[in-house]
Design an enzyme around this catalytic site. Sequence first.
Site, short mmCIF file in Angstrom:
data_model
loop_
_atom_site.label_atom_id
_atom_site.label_comp_id
_atom_site.label_asym_id
_atom_site.label_seq_id
_atom_site.Cartn_x
_atom_site.Cartn_y
_atom_site.Cartn_z
N LYS A 36 -78.76 34.83 -33.48
CA LYS A 36 -78.52 35.74 -32.13
C LYS A 36 -77.76 36.88 -33.22
CE LYS A 36 -75.10 32.96 -30.75
NZ LYS A 36 -75.60 31.32 -30.84
N ASN B 152 -70.56 37.75 -28.12
CA ASN B 152 -70.21 36.69 -28.81
C ASN B 152 -69.90 37.79 -30.84
OD1 ASN B 152 -70.02 33.75 -29.00
ND2 ASN B 152 -71.57 33.90 -30.17
N HIS C 265 -73.97 21.78 -28.70
CA HIS C 265 -72.66 22.07 -28.33
C HIS C 265 -72.63 21.15 -27.15
CE1 HIS C 265 -71.81 25.94 -29.69
NE2 HIS C 265 -73.35 26.17 -29.49
#
Length: 449
Positions: A122, A145, A192
């Site tokens: 990302k 983020n 996650h």
Amino acid sequence: MKTLNNFPYHSALVLGLAKSGSAAAKALLQNGIYVRVNDMKANKEDEVVQELIKMGAEAVVGSHPLEVLNGMDLLVKNPGIPYDNPIVKEAMKRNIPIITEIELAYRLTESPIVGITGSNGKTTTTTLISDILNEDGQGVKVAGNIGIVATEIAQNLQENETLVLELSSFQLQGIIDFRPKIAVLLNIFEAHLDYHKTLENYIMSKCNIFSNQKETDYLVYNADDPILEREVKNAKAILVPFSVSKKVENGAYVEGNTVYFKGEKIMDRDKIVLVGEHNLENVLAAIAAAKLQGVDNSSIQQVLTTFTGVKHRLQFVTNMNGRQFYNDSKATNVLATQKALSSFEKPVILLAGGLDRGNEFNELEPYLNHVKAMVLFGETKEKLKALGQKLEIPSINIVENVEEAVEKAYQVSDEGDVILLSPACASWDQYRTFEERGDMFVQAVHRLM
């Protein structure tokens, strides 16, 4: 400064006063919304709490009473707070909508949004896209983020500027209307699960990036990822694939030594500075997004022939006495370390270890054949040691921390080796962030010099 138009809520509880929480609270207050803030770790004397009180917020700090939900018709949640938090569960029970501040950022701007998400890559892809747009002379702001609060940026965007957002699954789970003009979905793999509980929940959160897109929007996606190939069939947006393994007519791909977008030559592959197949995926995704923004090929070429990587993500640190040092502290899971290891053909000294999330590391086995030594630290050091012994890696060393790991790695290395910090674990057992861990690595390397 932009305002919240057609905002259907009159009162909001902001849960968690980290950077995103305080920014969300301020934005809501400035738009005439009644705001109550709640944070377990804060106290009334904190500067940020005092500032919000002066702006008109009600502050409940030091505890999490369920009563903070009374009279509230919206919950703005810090992305890191899980959905099994008692207040969040109570909000769901009361049918109170739950959002993250990404949703607020979307409602605070009319500028086009390029949103990037994925299990890995990302930050690199976000940075590449923003650098290319900047090189092309397009106004661009980066947030999300990547460390910059989106709400703060969104309110002050100029009409001709594009908002480029790095988006986590935590942020995307808390959206209602959020809709990027260009969505970039890099990859999905199991991650996650301590937060999302199931892989399907995690996939659903990631795919929220395109859930509100319309037929005039674009979805750039990895055509080599079987999960994405399945999920994008539900998208309404125009599909723009990218692939490192096959020709994709309507997207970005590699053929021989040439990178193409929709059949148009963009540049020679061997002129791209970033190493690794995974970075080639990030490059193709960035090219696709940039071309959809009307970028000239010369701007793409200029960035890709000079961009050496994002800090802490397979970042080249230095060459010392024939040893190349790479900082990949952002590799907080096994897949990221797999991709780092596959980027090199030279012998590797692997520095790894960190927070034990209960997973094993057997998935690393096929990628360790050129690892000549392991230097291990953190809670998972014994698990990684057992893996190394199973594979009969010649040199396995246990140390206390990253700083000691650098010294030991140099001692067991030879000229021509790669010394790679790629922990395959989160940092929180010893370091506050992966950035702190990476900085310690870089500082230790410079001390060696």
